[in-house]
Design a protein around this motif. Sequence first.
Motif, mmCIF file in Angstrom:
data_model
loop_
_atom_site.group_PDB
_atom_site.id
_atom_site.type_symbol
_atom_site.label_atom_id
_atom_site.label_comp_id
_atom_site.label_asym_id
_atom_site.label_seq_id
_atom_site.Cartn_x
_atom_site.Cartn_y
_atom_site.Cartn_z
ATOM 1 N N LEU A 164 5.174 -1.465 -16.920
ATOM 2 C CA LEU A 164 5.191 -0.194 -16.202
ATOM 3 C C LEU A 164 6.447 0.603 -16.530
ATOM 4 N N THR A 165 7.579 -0.068 -16.552
ATOM 5 C CA THR A 165 8.830 0.598 -16.899
ATOM 6 C C THR A 165 8.765 1.167 -18.310
ATOM 7 N N ALA A 166 8.222 0.385 -19.244
ATOM 8 C CA ALA A 166 8.119 0.834 -20.633
ATOM 9 C C ALA A 166 7.276 2.103 -20.738
ATOM 10 N N LYS A 167 6.176 2.150 -20.014
ATOM 11 C CA LYS A 167 5.288 3.315 -20.090
ATOM 12 C C LYS A 167 5.955 4.562 -19.525
ATOM 13 N N LEU A 168 6.538 4.449 -18.349
ATOM 14 C CA LEU A 168 7.134 5.632 -17.722
ATOM 15 C C LEU A 168 8.347 6.135 -18.502
ATOM 16 N N GLU A 169 9.118 5.220 -19.074
ATOM 17 C CA GLU A 169 10.257 5.647 -19.889
ATOM 18 C C GLU A 169 9.781 6.325 -21.168
ATOM 19 N N ARG A 170 8.779 5.777 -21.804
ATOM 20 C CA ARG A 170 8.247 6.362 -23.036
ATOM 21 C C ARG A 170 7.723 7.788 -22.784
ATOM 22 N N LEU A 171 7.097 8.000 -21.628
ATOM 23 C CA LEU A 171 6.527 9.309 -21.308
ATOM 24 C C LEU A 171 7.556 10.277 -20.738
ATOM 25 N N GLY A 172 8.768 9.798 -20.460
ATOM 26 C CA GLY A 172 9.791 10.654 -19.887
ATOM 27 C C GLY A 172 9.595 10.932 -18.407
ATOM 28 N N LEU A 173 8.784 10.116 -17.736
ATOM 29 C CA LEU A 173 8.490 10.334 -16.325
ATOM 30 C C LEU A 173 9.345 9.493 -15.392
ATOM 31 N N ALA A 174 10.046 8.510 -15.924
ATOM 32 C CA ALA A 174 10.832 7.616 -15.076
ATOM 33 C C ALA A 174 11.805 8.364 -14.169
ATOM 34 N N PRO A 175 12.539 9.382 -14.672
ATOM 35 C CA PRO A 175 13.471 10.087 -13.780
ATOM 36 C C PRO A 175 12.782 10.811 -12.624
ATOM 37 N N LEU A 176 11.550 11.271 -12.827
ATOM 38 C CA LEU A 176 10.847 11.967 -11.755
ATOM 39 C C LEU A 176 10.438 11.008 -10.641
ATOM 40 N N PHE A 177 10.068 9.803 -10.991
ATOM 41 C CA PHE A 177 9.643 8.835 -9.982
ATOM 42 C C PHE A 177 10.831 8.091 -9.364
ATOM 43 N N GLY A 178 11.914 7.955 -10.105
ATOM 44 C CA GLY A 178 13.074 7.250 -9.569
ATOM 45 C C GLY A 178 12.733 5.833 -9.166
ATOM 46 N N ALA A 179 13.119 5.454 -7.954
ATOM 47 C CA ALA A 179 12.869 4.096 -7.465
ATOM 48 C C ALA A 179 11.472 3.937 -6.881
ATOM 49 N N ARG A 180 10.698 5.004 -6.849
ATOM 50 C CA ARG A 180 9.375 4.952 -6.217
ATOM 51 C C ARG A 180 8.315 4.526 -7.228
ATOM 52 N N VAL A 181 8.548 3.370 -7.852
ATOM 53 C CA VAL A 181 7.655 2.795 -8.852
ATOM 54 C C VAL A 181 7.332 1.369 -8.413
ATOM 55 N N LEU A 182 6.056 1.099 -8.173
ATOM 56 C CA LEU A 182 5.629 -0.191 -7.642
ATOM 57 C C LEU A 182 4.663 -0.867 -8.610
ATOM 58 N N SER A 183 4.950 -2.122 -8.965
ATOM 59 C CA SER A 183 4.035 -2.930 -9.766
ATOM 60 C C SER A 183 3.442 -4.017 -8.881
ATOM 61 N N PHE A 184 2.492 -4.777 -9.424
ATOM 62 C CA PHE A 184 1.888 -5.843 -8.628
ATOM 63 C C PHE A 184 2.922 -6.875 -8.211
ATOM 64 N N GLU A 185 4.043 -6.936 -8.950
ATOM 65 C CA GLU A 185 5.085 -7.912 -8.623
ATOM 66 C C GLU A 185 5.871 -7.532 -7.367
ATOM 67 N N ASP A 186 5.687 -6.319 -6.877
ATOM 68 C CA ASP A 186 6.454 -5.839 -5.734
ATOM 69 C C ASP A 186 5.739 -6.000 -4.400
ATOM 70 N N VAL A 187 4.499 -6.487 -4.426
ATOM 71 C CA VAL A 187 3.710 -6.586 -3.196
ATOM 72 C C VAL A 187 3.013 -7.946 -3.136
ATOM 73 N N PRO A 188 2.586 -8.364 -1.950
ATOM 74 C CA PRO A 188 1.908 -9.662 -1.841
ATOM 75 C C PRO A 188 0.599 -9.736 -2.610
ATOM 76 N N ARG A 189 -0.175 -8.622 -2.612
ATOM 77 C CA ARG A 189 -1.497 -8.650 -3.240
ATOM 78 C C ARG A 189 -1.682 -7.420 -4.124
ATOM 79 N N PRO A 190 -2.207 -7.603 -5.340
ATOM 80 C CA PRO A 190 -2.467 -6.448 -6.201
ATOM 81 C C PRO A 190 -3.725 -5.707 -5.773
ATOM 82 N N LYS A 191 -4.010 -4.606 -6.445
ATOM 83 C CA LYS A 191 -5.282 -3.921 -6.226
ATOM 84 C C LYS A 191 -6.427 -4.896 -6.530
ATOM 85 N N PRO A 192 -7.514 -4.894 -5.770
ATOM 86 C CA PRO A 192 -8.000 -3.839 -4.881
ATOM 87 C C PRO A 192 -7.484 -3.902 -3.438
#
Length: 233
Positions: free
Chosen positions: A124-152
Motif C-alpha cells: 500500500l505504501t509503495a502504491k501511494l508513494e508511486r502515485l504521489g498521493l501519500a502526502p495527501l493521505f498522511g497517516a490516514r492510510v489503513l491496511s489489513f495489518e492495522d485492524v483485527p479483520r480485513p474486508k469484507p
Amino acid sequence: MSRSAPRPPRRPAAVLFDCDGVLADSEALVNRLVAEERTARGWRMTAAEARETFLGMALPDMVPAIEARTGPLPPGWGRGLSERIARALREEVAPVPGAIAAVRAVAAAGIPIACASNSARLELTAKLERLGLAPLFGARVLSFEDVPRPKPAGDLYRAAAAACGADPAACVAVEDSLLGVRAALAAGCGRVLGLADEAGAALLAGLGAEPLPAMAALPGLLGLDSPEGEPGC
C-alpha cells in the motif's frame, strides 16, 4: 408548474478510498505476480484466474485457499510475496484514470480523506508513494495489518472513518469490488460508490452501491463542482 432543481448532494464528513482498482491501476500487475508465484509452486494459474480466485482478498484470507490446493506454505511466504509485489509497484504501477485529480479535488475542498485497503502495508505504501498521493493521505492510510479483520468485515472502514474524526454514517466510501462494498456497508458508511463498468456496476448495485462510472465523476457526485453544495460537517 415548473419542476424544482434537484438538491445538491450533502458533502460528506470524509471520503474513504479503496486503493487497488480505485486509485492504483495495480490489479493486472499484482495478479500476474501472484499467478507466477502460484505456478512456480505447482498450482498452474493465469493472471485472469488469479483475479477470479483472489480479487479483493487480503493475504491472510488467501492462505487457506492456497494451502488447500498445494499444501503448507513456507514461513515468511506472505512477507516475501509482498516485498516482490512492492518492488514491482514502485516501478510500474499507474493511476486509475481520473483518480489523482479526484483525490486532489476532495482534499482541496477541505474534506478529510483516508485510504482503506486489503493490501499489505508494504504494498500500500509503495502504491501511494508511486502515485504521489501519500502526502495527501498522511497517516490516514489503513491496511489489513492495522485492524483485527480485513474486508469484507467493516473494521477497515470504521478505522478509516475514525482516523478522519468522522462517524462512518457521515462518510462516503469509494470501492470497486464486492468484498469492498460489503465492508463499507458493514461499517455503516452513509454512501458507498461502486466504481465499475456497466456490467460490474449491476453487481455492486445489487449490494447497495451507487454507480460511479469513472473517478472523474466523483467530485460531481459529492457536490464539489456546485456552488450550492453544502459545506462539510
